[in-house]
Design a protein around this motif. Structure first.
Motif, mmCIF file in Angstrom:
data_model
loop_
_atom_site.group_PDB
_atom_site.id
_atom_site.type_symbol
_atom_site.label_atom_id
_atom_site.label_comp_id
_atom_site.label_asym_id
_atom_site.label_seq_id
_atom_site.Cartn_x
_atom_site.Cartn_y
_atom_site.Cartn_z
ATOM 1 N N ALA A 97 17.021 30.117 35.470
ATOM 2 C CA ALA A 97 18.425 29.707 35.621
ATOM 3 C C ALA A 97 18.612 28.251 35.187
ATOM 4 C CB ALA A 97 18.866 29.894 37.073
ATOM 5 N N LEU A 98 17.682 27.381 35.602
ATOM 6 C CA LEU A 98 17.819 25.954 35.266
ATOM 7 C C LEU A 98 17.619 25.719 33.764
ATOM 8 C CD1 LEU A 98 16.000 24.486 38.381
ATOM 9 C CD2 LEU A 98 18.385 24.052 37.764
ATOM 10 N N SER A 99 16.878 26.612 33.096
ATOM 11 C CA SER A 99 16.661 26.452 31.661
ATOM 12 C C SER A 99 17.953 26.638 30.871
ATOM 13 C CB SER A 99 15.625 27.477 31.168
ATOM 14 O OG SER A 99 14.411 27.252 31.816
ATOM 15 N N THR A 100 18.928 27.327 31.461
ATOM 16 C CA THR A 100 20.197 27.527 30.755
ATOM 17 C C THR A 100 21.281 26.598 31.305
ATOM 18 O OG1 THR A 100 20.943 29.240 32.275
ATOM 19 C CG2 THR A 100 19.649 29.979 30.396
ATOM 20 N N SER A 101 20.881 25.653 32.167
ATOM 21 C CA SER A 101 21.854 24.750 32.795
ATOM 22 C C SER A 101 22.580 23.896 31.760
ATOM 23 C CB SER A 101 21.126 23.834 33.784
ATOM 24 O OG SER A 101 21.956 22.764 34.179
ATOM 25 N N LYS A 102 23.883 23.741 31.961
ATOM 26 C CA LYS A 102 24.686 22.879 31.077
ATOM 27 C C LYS A 102 24.959 21.530 31.748
ATOM 28 C CE LYS A 102 25.588 25.935 27.718
ATOM 29 N NZ LYS A 102 24.381 26.755 28.029
ATOM 30 N N ILE A 103 24.360 21.307 32.901
ATOM 31 C CA ILE A 103 24.626 20.067 33.633
ATOM 32 C C ILE A 103 24.022 18.872 32.892
ATOM 33 C CG2 ILE A 103 24.139 18.800 35.783
ATOM 34 C CD1 ILE A 103 24.219 21.534 37.219
ATOM 35 N N THR A 104 24.847 17.856 32.635
ATOM 36 C CA THR A 104 24.362 16.637 31.983
ATOM 37 C C THR A 104 24.485 15.434 32.903
ATOM 38 O OG1 THR A 104 26.550 16.288 31.048
ATOM 39 C CG2 THR A 104 24.933 17.387 29.631
ATOM 40 N N ASP A 105 25.408 15.508 33.859
ATOM 41 C CA ASP A 105 25.641 14.359 34.731
ATOM 42 C C ASP A 105 25.579 14.776 36.187
ATOM 43 O OD1 ASP A 105 27.181 13.696 32.049
ATOM 44 O OD2 ASP A 105 26.634 11.814 33.038
ATOM 45 N N ILE A 106 24.697 14.097 36.930
ATOM 46 C CA ILE A 106 24.539 14.371 38.352
ATOM 47 C C ILE A 106 24.989 13.106 39.078
ATOM 48 C CG2 ILE A 106 22.867 14.910 40.161
ATOM 49 C CD1 ILE A 106 21.345 15.793 37.159
ATOM 50 N N VAL A 107 25.958 13.269 39.961
ATOM 51 C CA VAL A 107 26.507 12.104 40.656
ATOM 52 C C VAL A 107 26.071 12.163 42.118
ATOM 53 C CG1 VAL A 107 28.584 10.758 41.144
ATOM 54 C CG2 VAL A 107 28.507 12.266 39.136
ATOM 55 N N VAL A 108 25.247 11.196 42.537
ATOM 56 C CA VAL A 108 24.778 11.131 43.916
ATOM 57 C C VAL A 108 25.695 10.171 44.673
ATOM 58 C CG1 VAL A 108 22.809 10.643 45.422
ATOM 59 C CG2 VAL A 108 22.412 11.467 43.098
ATOM 60 N N VAL A 109 26.318 10.673 45.743
ATOM 61 C CA VAL A 109 27.363 9.901 46.401
ATOM 62 C C VAL A 109 27.011 9.634 47.863
ATOM 63 C CG1 VAL A 109 29.826 9.830 46.931
ATOM 64 C CG2 VAL A 109 29.028 11.093 44.932
ATOM 65 N N GLY A 110 27.206 8.395 48.300
ATOM 66 C CA GLY A 110 27.007 8.044 49.706
ATOM 67 C C GLY A 110 28.282 7.456 50.292
ATOM 68 N N ARG A 111 28.492 7.695 51.592
ATOM 69 C CA ARG A 111 29.685 7.132 52.248
ATOM 70 C C ARG A 111 29.511 5.638 52.491
ATOM 71 N NH1 ARG A 111 31.455 9.559 57.517
ATOM 72 N NH2 ARG A 111 29.263 9.345 58.008
ATOM 73 N N ARG A 112 28.268 5.250 52.716
ATOM 74 C CA ARG A 112 28.016 3.826 52.963
ATOM 75 C C ARG A 112 27.508 3.177 51.676
ATOM 76 N NH1 ARG A 112 24.680 3.548 58.422
ATOM 77 N NH2 ARG A 112 23.422 5.142 57.379
ATOM 78 N N GLY A 113 27.034 1.964 51.796
ATOM 79 C CA GLY A 113 26.619 1.220 50.611
ATOM 80 C C GLY A 113 25.159 1.421 50.292
ATOM 81 N N PRO A 114 24.690 0.836 49.191
ATOM 82 C CA PRO A 114 23.286 0.989 48.798
ATOM 83 C C PRO A 114 22.308 0.467 49.859
ATOM 84 C CG PRO A 114 24.483 -0.464 47.270
ATOM 85 C CD PRO A 114 25.490 0.092 48.207
ATOM 86 N N LEU A 115 22.710 -0.562 50.618
ATOM 87 C CA LEU A 115 21.787 -1.106 51.618
ATOM 88 C C LEU A 115 21.539 -0.142 52.766
ATOM 89 C CD1 LEU A 115 22.872 -3.802 50.208
ATOM 90 C CD2 LEU A 115 22.073 -4.900 52.277
ATOM 91 N N GLN A 116 22.473 0.799 52.949
ATOM 92 C CA GLN A 116 22.345 1.730 54.069
ATOM 93 C C GLN A 116 21.713 3.064 53.650
ATOM 94 O OE1 GLN A 116 25.450 0.069 53.523
ATOM 95 N NE2 GLN A 116 24.814 -1.484 54.998
ATOM 96 N N ALA A 117 21.404 3.210 52.364
ATOM 97 C CA ALA A 117 20.861 4.486 51.892
ATOM 98 C C ALA A 117 19.490 4.747 52.516
ATOM 99 C CB ALA A 117 20.754 4.482 50.372
#
Lengths: 449, 103
Positions: free
Chosen positions: A179-199
């Motif tokens: 399934a992943l071999s046929t993936s069309k995904i080019t952009d993955i957006v990782v989102v956090g509610r807080r800031g980078p210091l709290q990750a």
């Protein structure tokens, strides 16, 4: 007289509890019950398929299982095939280490639309868990959004970002690789509610992203507002910030076909789409509160990201076992120092708990060793003060009954036959193993049918 | 790419690390601990447990003699599986290391 202990669950917490019991001065016998025919819990079904070195911890578990006083009963569901009351009759103590595989929801509009799923479902799918192998994920949209700032978020993002060639040498299940071999995904957006210091990313997993052959991590440093941050917080997050800042200037000459974007201070508000997800809307956040205790507060700012897949990784919860107290809000078994208590705080005699079902989904494999050791200390202390031991005949009776009601239970040698077949199947295609993904095939391989 | 115990462990030997090691790869003598690089699975559980920041990944200290030292010492010394009392003066040593900015 020898004491008999039942352990429910065969992940790290269960095995480390067994290790501590079998290494103790007390003469004990350990019976481990597992719902699936195969052991190792999240080491098999949670740890990412491209993290084979971490999976080597199973060698330690195999060593524990080789102890003459250890027995494994796979394909036996406690609370269904065997009741807690039956275990209480047959054993001197029961340690519940059933883990936390259910996910937490975001609680926003549109969350149930097709394409909005939990990261744990996706992880279980690519890791070949029998209950998830038939799930389908729409990988046809160029953008996927991953909500959450822990290592599971990094795992799923990395698996989405890796090329089929990079994944081919992992033990990712065949159906997922196809399934992943046929993936069309080019952009993955990782989102956090807080800031980078709290990750909550681990340094190692974050750093790993810059080694991918066909994907680049991207971070916009304008999302890093350090004006109101204490020097202690900055020092604490120094290494992580250093790595993120390294993602700020992607190498434009490389033109990697995929990107992993790190976005912060965004709280999910709604998921749009009628038949399937087509976008997700976030509220911009600002941080309030003291150092090391910053909370995200939504502002009026909004941002909508078009996406075809939304994976939420915002926490896990355990599942209730009939006959065992359960704190539904926290998704854990209430306990004190590993001793199970009811919701009024009263001790439940003979019942103990360890691992994620005891303390919630925090920490990594080794954290469960310290946790299980503490639980076993409580068990041994209580056994030491009790002059009576369960009549071993009661355990024998239960095991005889188990043979009748669940003749397909799998012992450790049955698992070793499954393991052997999986490794051989993997060898044929250059993988560490090709997992058997259906319970009936597992039982066949184990010789339990 | 295993993890490595640095000289910060000497004179401290807090041993908090061993309680979370999933593969029992810590070995030690009376003075300090070492990691068996063949057993370490790079999980990193030990790093935040050390009060003196004495555990690093080898890629952070490439070329350091500490890498071979850990391998050599771990091969001959016994496994340390459970937490032990720190050495006398460990807390003082920790303060010194912190004052020097080495933690």
């Amino acid at each position: 007289m020898i004491k008999s202990i039942a352990i429910v669950g065969s992940g790290p917490a269960g095995f480390y509890a067994a290790e501590a019991l079998l290494n103790a001065d007390t003469d004990v016998r350990v019976d481990m019950y597992e719902r699936l025919p195969v052991p190792f819990g999240l080491v098999r079904y949670g740890v990412a398929p491209d993290h084979q070195k971490l999976k080597r911890v199973t060698a330690v578990f195999e060593g524990i299982a080789a102890h003459p006083n250890f027995q494994f009963f796979g394909n036996v569901t406690v609370g269904q095939d065997v009741l807690i009351t039956e275990l209480e009759t047959a054993y001197d103590a029961i340690i519940i280490a059933s883990g936390a595989i259910s996910d937490r929801k975001l609680g926003i509009a549109g969350e149930n639309v097709s394409g909005s799923v939990s990261a744990t479902e996706f992880v279980s799918w690519y890791n070949g868990h029998p209950e998830f192998r038939d799930h389908n994920f729409d990988l046809s949209h160029p953008c996927a959004v991953v909500i959450g700032n822990g290592n599971v978020a990094l795992d799923v993002s990395r698996i989405l970002a890796k090329s089929p060639e990079e994944l081919a040498s992992s033990d990712i299940s065949k159906h997922a690789l196809e399934a992943l071999s046929t993936s069309k995904i080019t952009d993955i957006v990782v989102v956090g509610r807080r800031g980078p210091l709290q990750a909550s990313f681990s340094i190692r997993e974050l750093r790993e992203l810059s080694t991918l052959t066909g994907a680049e991590p991207v971070f916009d440093p304008s999302e890093l507002d350090t004006t109101d941050i204490s020097p202690e917080e900055l020092k604490d997050a120094e290494r992580m910030l250093g790595i993120l800042k390294g993602f700020a200037h992607p190498d434009s000459s490389r033109q990697a076909p995929k990107r992993i974007h790190f976005r912060f201070l965004l709280s999910p508000q709604s998921i749009q789409g009628t038949e399937a997800v087509d976008s997700i809307t976030f509220a911009r956040c600002k941080l309030e509160g003291e150092a090391f205790n910053r909370r995200p507060v939504t502002t009026e700012g909004r941002e909508t990201i078009p996406a075809g897949l939304v994976l939420r990784s915002v926490g896990y919860r355990g599942s209730e076992i009939p006959g065992v107290p359960f704190d539904d809000a926290a998704g854990i078994i209430p306990s004190k120092e590993g001793r199970v208590v009811d919701l009024e705080g009263q001790l439940k005699s003979k019942l103990y708990t360890a691992g994620w079902i005891r303390r919630g989904p925090s920490g990594i494999i080794g954290t469960n060793r310290a946790c299980a050791n503490e639980t076993v200390e409580a068990v041994l202390a209580d056994l030491g003060t009790s002059s009576i031991a369960c009549d071993p005949a009661l355990r024998e009776q239960l095991l005889v009954k188990l043979k009748t009601i669940k003749p397909t239970n799998v012992d450790f040698s049955g698992w070793q036959r499954i393991d052997d077949l999986e490794r051989k199947a993997g060898e044929a295609c250059g993988k560490p193993r090709e997992k058997i993904t259906s319970v009936s095939e597992m039982l066949l391989a184990a010789g339990a049918t | 790419m295993p993890h490595i115990v640095t000289d910060n462990c000497s004179s401290c030997r807090f041993t908090d690390c061993v309680s979370v090691c999933p593969v029992n790869c810590f070995h030690g003598d009376a003075g300090r601990l070492y990691i068996d690089p063949d057993l370490c699975i790079d999980c990193g559980a030990c790093i935040p447990k050390c009060p003196v920041g004495a555990i690093v990944e080898d890629i952070d200290i490439l070329g350091s003699p500490l890498i071979d030292l850990n391998a050599e010492k771990a091969a001959s010394l016994p496994v340390i599986m459970t937490k032990q009392s720190p050495l006398p003066g460990a807390d003082k040593r920790r303060e010194e290391l912190m004052a020097e900015g080495l933690v």
